[in-house]
Design an enzyme around this catalytic site. Structure first.
Site, mmCIF file in Angstrom:
data_model
loop_
_atom_site.group_PDB
_atom_site.id
_atom_site.type_symbol
_atom_site.label_atom_id
_atom_site.label_comp_id
_atom_site.label_asym_id
_atom_site.label_seq_id
_atom_site.Cartn_x
_atom_site.Cartn_y
_atom_site.Cartn_z
ATOM 1 N N ASN A 119 0.647 -1.138 0.065
ATOM 2 C CA ASN A 119 0.086 -0.034 -0.109
ATOM 3 C C ASN A 119 0.891 1.112 -0.091
ATOM 4 O OD1 ASN A 119 -2.263 1.905 0.849
ATOM 5 N ND2 ASN A 119 -0.931 2.135 2.538
ATOM 6 N N TYR B 115 3.232 10.145 -11.473
ATOM 7 C CA TYR B 115 2.634 9.604 -10.879
ATOM 8 C C TYR B 115 1.856 8.445 -11.427
ATOM 9 C CZ TYR B 115 -0.960 8.116 -7.466
ATOM 10 O OH TYR B 115 -1.779 7.533 -6.623
ATOM 11 N N PRO C 251 -7.948 2.252 -6.925
ATOM 12 C CA PRO C 251 -8.880 3.414 -6.435
ATOM 13 C C PRO C 251 -9.050 4.539 -7.133
ATOM 14 C CG PRO C 251 -7.685 2.616 -4.616
ATOM 15 C CD PRO C 251 -7.090 2.085 -5.795
#
Length: 253
Positions: free
Chosen positions: A87, A153, A183
């Site tokens: 994560n 990113y 997400p």
């Protein structure tokens, strides 16, 4: 039977919410993060709320030797990692590529890609040896839909998706699952980190839309991990109802 769940970036946001979801489910937690005081606070909360078994290890996933040392220590002390949830990640800045600070670019690459590679390379051999395990990599809709000011990113999150696919191929003969969770707009401290503490600018990201919450992603991650052995959810994309692609968002005035 309680599983040992290893979560990187577990001290805030989605990682912390995932820790709560699995602890409430009765699983044991192996939590890593850079901030010792936050690790200790999360550990105390999980132990109090759920009577969970929690191990914590301070770790910067971008440091090669540190990752090797800490992961081997975890394998020696905990013995088995049943689920690895990669994560740890971040975005820094929102500038055009030609104007981006090189240091910010490299930090995103080091954390989002290099960190995932280093940790997984340490833990996956144990899963292969035991012929059991589940790797869940937290990507982003940015890895599917690039958007202005986020070239690097977006590239890092596209790498998460492709790396997951490659891992799934390389372990196809084992009872190992690999999942990418992607997400969309999630209201956490993500934007505050991106804008380096500018709370006003960070809050504007979530104005006019009911964004996803960290608990939404945690619930879905737990659902993925709780599927029967023969069921592998390879990819899942989650967006707010009024988000169509990465930054195609309808905001109420």
């Amino acid at each position: 039977m309680a599983r040992n769940v290893f979560i990187t970036g577990a001290t805030s946001g989605i990682g912390e919410a995932i820790a709560h979801a699995f602890a409430q489910n009765g699983d044991n937690l192996i939590l890593i993060g850079r901030r010792k005081e936050r690790l200790e606070a999360v550990q105390a909360e999980l132990e109090t709320l759920y009577q969970a078994t929690v191990w914590t290890y301070q770790l910067d996933v971008t440091k090669v030797d540190m990752v090797s040392d800490i992961c081997q220590k975890i394998l020696a002390e905990v013995e088995v990692v049943d689920i690895l949830i990669n994560n740890a990640g971040l975005a820094l800045g929102l500038e055009k590529f030609q104007d981006y600070a090189v240091e910010d670019m490299l930090t995103m690459l080091d954390t989002n890609v290099k960190g995932l590679l280093l940790v997984t390379r340490q833990i996956l051999p144990q899963m292969v040896e035991s012929n059991s395990g589940h790797i869940i990599n937290i990507g982003s809709t940015a890895g599917i839909y690039a958007y202005a000011g986020a070239a690097v990113y977006s590239a890092t999150k596209a790498a998460v998706k492709v790396l997951s696919d490659g891992m799934r191929i390389d372990t196809v003969d084992k009872n190992i699952k690999v999942t990418t969770v992607q997400p969309g707009l999630v209201e956490t401290n993500f934007s505050e980190v991106r804008f380096k503490g500018d709370k006003q600018r960070a809050s504007e990201v979530y104005q006019g839309i009911q964004a996803l919450q960290a608990t939404d992603i945690a619930d879905i991650t737990l659902y993925i991990a709780n599927q029967p052995q023969h069921v592998q959810i390879s990819d899942i994309t989650i967006m707010a109802t009024k988000q169509a692609t990465g930054f195609t968002i309808h905001r109420e005035s």
